[in-house]
Design an enzyme around this catalytic site. Structure first.
Site, mmCIF file in Angstrom:
data_model
loop_
_atom_site.group_PDB
_atom_site.id
_atom_site.type_symbol
_atom_site.label_atom_id
_atom_site.label_comp_id
_atom_site.label_asym_id
_atom_site.label_seq_id
_atom_site.Cartn_x
_atom_site.Cartn_y
_atom_site.Cartn_z
ATOM 1 N N SER A 150 1.021 -1.066 -0.033
ATOM 2 C CA SER A 150 -0.011 -0.078 -0.050
ATOM 3 C C SER A 150 0.829 1.220 -0.209
ATOM 4 O O SER A 150 2.008 1.149 0.281
ATOM 5 C CB SER A 150 -0.844 -0.040 1.261
ATOM 6 O OG SER A 150 -1.531 1.328 1.366
ATOM 7 N N TYR A 163 -2.060 0.634 10.708
ATOM 8 C CA TYR A 163 -2.265 -0.199 9.322
ATOM 9 C C TYR A 163 -0.706 0.340 8.528
ATOM 10 O O TYR A 163 -0.211 -0.533 7.862
ATOM 11 C CB TYR A 163 -3.247 0.459 8.578
ATOM 12 C CG TYR A 163 -3.467 0.211 7.155
ATOM 13 C CD1 TYR A 163 -3.499 -1.327 6.823
ATOM 14 C CD2 TYR A 163 -3.389 0.840 6.191
ATOM 15 C CE1 TYR A 163 -3.559 -1.635 5.281
ATOM 16 C CE2 TYR A 163 -3.494 0.656 4.737
ATOM 17 C CZ TYR A 163 -3.624 -0.836 4.539
ATOM 18 O OH TYR A 163 -3.784 -1.147 3.061
#
Length: 265
Positions: A150, A163
Site C-alpha cells: 500500500s 495499518y
C-alpha cells in the site's frame, strides 16, 4: 509446456478476486485461497464455467500449520510459478494514543506474518519453477513473489498508525527478500495501491460503519477499482522473466499523496 500456476491469497473479494480473474484469463491455473470458502468456491465455479482453470482452497494465512498443510497439497500441481500475497486489510483509524492493540496485532499478523508464512512455505516450489522455466526456455526463468502492499507502506498519516506500521512491514519484507534472492531464479514484485474503492475495505476498517466508510471516498470522482490494481499485477507478473518490477505505486489521478486528495464539492 504446462500452464503456469498462480496462488492468490485473499481471493474472496476485492483485489484478490479481480487478480484471479485477470490471471485466469491470461492462461494461468489459479489457486484461490481465503477464509471464506463459499466465496472462493463461487469464484472457482465462475472461472471454470468460462473454460478457465481454477481451484479453491480455504486458508487462514495467519495459521502457519494450515499454510504448511496447504503447501503440501501443491505437490499435485506441476509447478507453482506465481504467489500473489494479497491477504491483508485495515482495522480502525484511531490515533496511537487510543488505538486498540488487538487491531494492531491482527493487522500485523495478516499483512506481514501472513505474507511471511506463504512466502516461506512456497519459496522452494517457486525456485523450482524458475529453474524449470530457465531450462525449458534457455533463458533466465523466474518464479514470482508479488507483495500487495500500500502507499501506507511508504508514508504515514494521522489515524493510520497500525495499518501504516503493518504495510511498512510488508514493504520492508519485500525489499529485504529481493536482496536475499538476488542471483536466484525468483523475482520479488511489490505493488503499492493508493485509494482503492472495493466493496469491503473501508467498511471492514470501520467495523461496519457504512457512513464512515463512505466518507473515505466522498467527492472523489474516480478512485481506483480492484480491477485497476489487478491490471497492474497482471502486467508486472507477465513481463519477461529477466525483468523485475521492484515497486509499482498506483494511485487515482485525484490522489497526489496519502493526505492530498482532490474532492469535488
Amino acid at each position: 509446456m504446462s500452464a503456469p500456476t498462480a496462488v492468490i491469497t485473499g481471493a474472496s473479494s476485492g483485489i484478490g478476486a479481480a487478480t484471479a480473474r485477470r490471471l485466469a484469463a491470461a492462461g494461468y491455473r489459479v489457486i484461490l485461497t481465503a477464509r471464506r470458502a463459499d466465496r472462493i468456491d463461487a469464484l472457482a465455479a465462475e472461472l471454470t464455467a468460462a473454460g478457465q482453470r481454477a481451484v479453491a482452497h480455504p486458508l487462514d494465512v495467519t495459521d502457519r500449520a494450515a499454510v504448511d498443510a496447504f503447501a503440501a497439497t501443491l505437490d499435485d500441481h506441476p509447478s507453482v510459478d506465481v504467489l500473489v500475497n494479497n491477504a491483508g486489510g485495515a482495522l480502525g483509524a484511531d490515533p496511537v494514543a487510543t488505538a486498540d492493540p488487538d487491531d494492531w496485532r491482527t493487522m500485523y499478523e495478516t499483512n506481514v506474518l501472513g505474507t511471511l508464512h506463504l512466502t516461506q512455505a512456497l519459496l522452494p516450489a517457486l525456485t523450482a519453477a524458475g529453474q524449470r522455466t530457465a531450462a525449458e526456455s534457455g533463458g533466465s526463468g523466474a518464479g514470482t513473489v508479488v507483495v500487495v502492499s500500500s502507499t501506507a507502506g511508504l508514508a504515514t498519516y494521522e489515524g493510520g498508525g497500525g495499518y501504516v506500521a503493518a504495510k511498512h512491514g510488508a514493504h520492508v519484507l519485500a525489499e529485504t527478500l529481493r536482496l536475499e534472492l538476488c542471483g536466484t531464479p525468483v523475482r520479488v514484485i511489490e505493488v503499492a495501491p493508493g485509494m482503492v474503492k472495493t466493496e469491503e475495505f473501508a467498511s471492514t476498517r470501520f467495523k461496519g460503519d457504512l457512513e464512515k466508510a463512505a466518507a473515505v471516498y466522498a467527492g472523489v470522482a474516480e478512485p481506483l477499482t480492484a480491477d485497476d490494481v489487478a491490471d497492474t499485477i497482471e502486467w508486472a507478473v507477465t513481463r519477461p522473466s529477466h525483468v523485475n518490477i521492484d515497486l509499482l505505486v498506483v494511485r487515482p489521478r485525484a490522489q497526489a499523496s496519502n493526505y492530498k486528495v482532490h474532492r469535488e464539492s
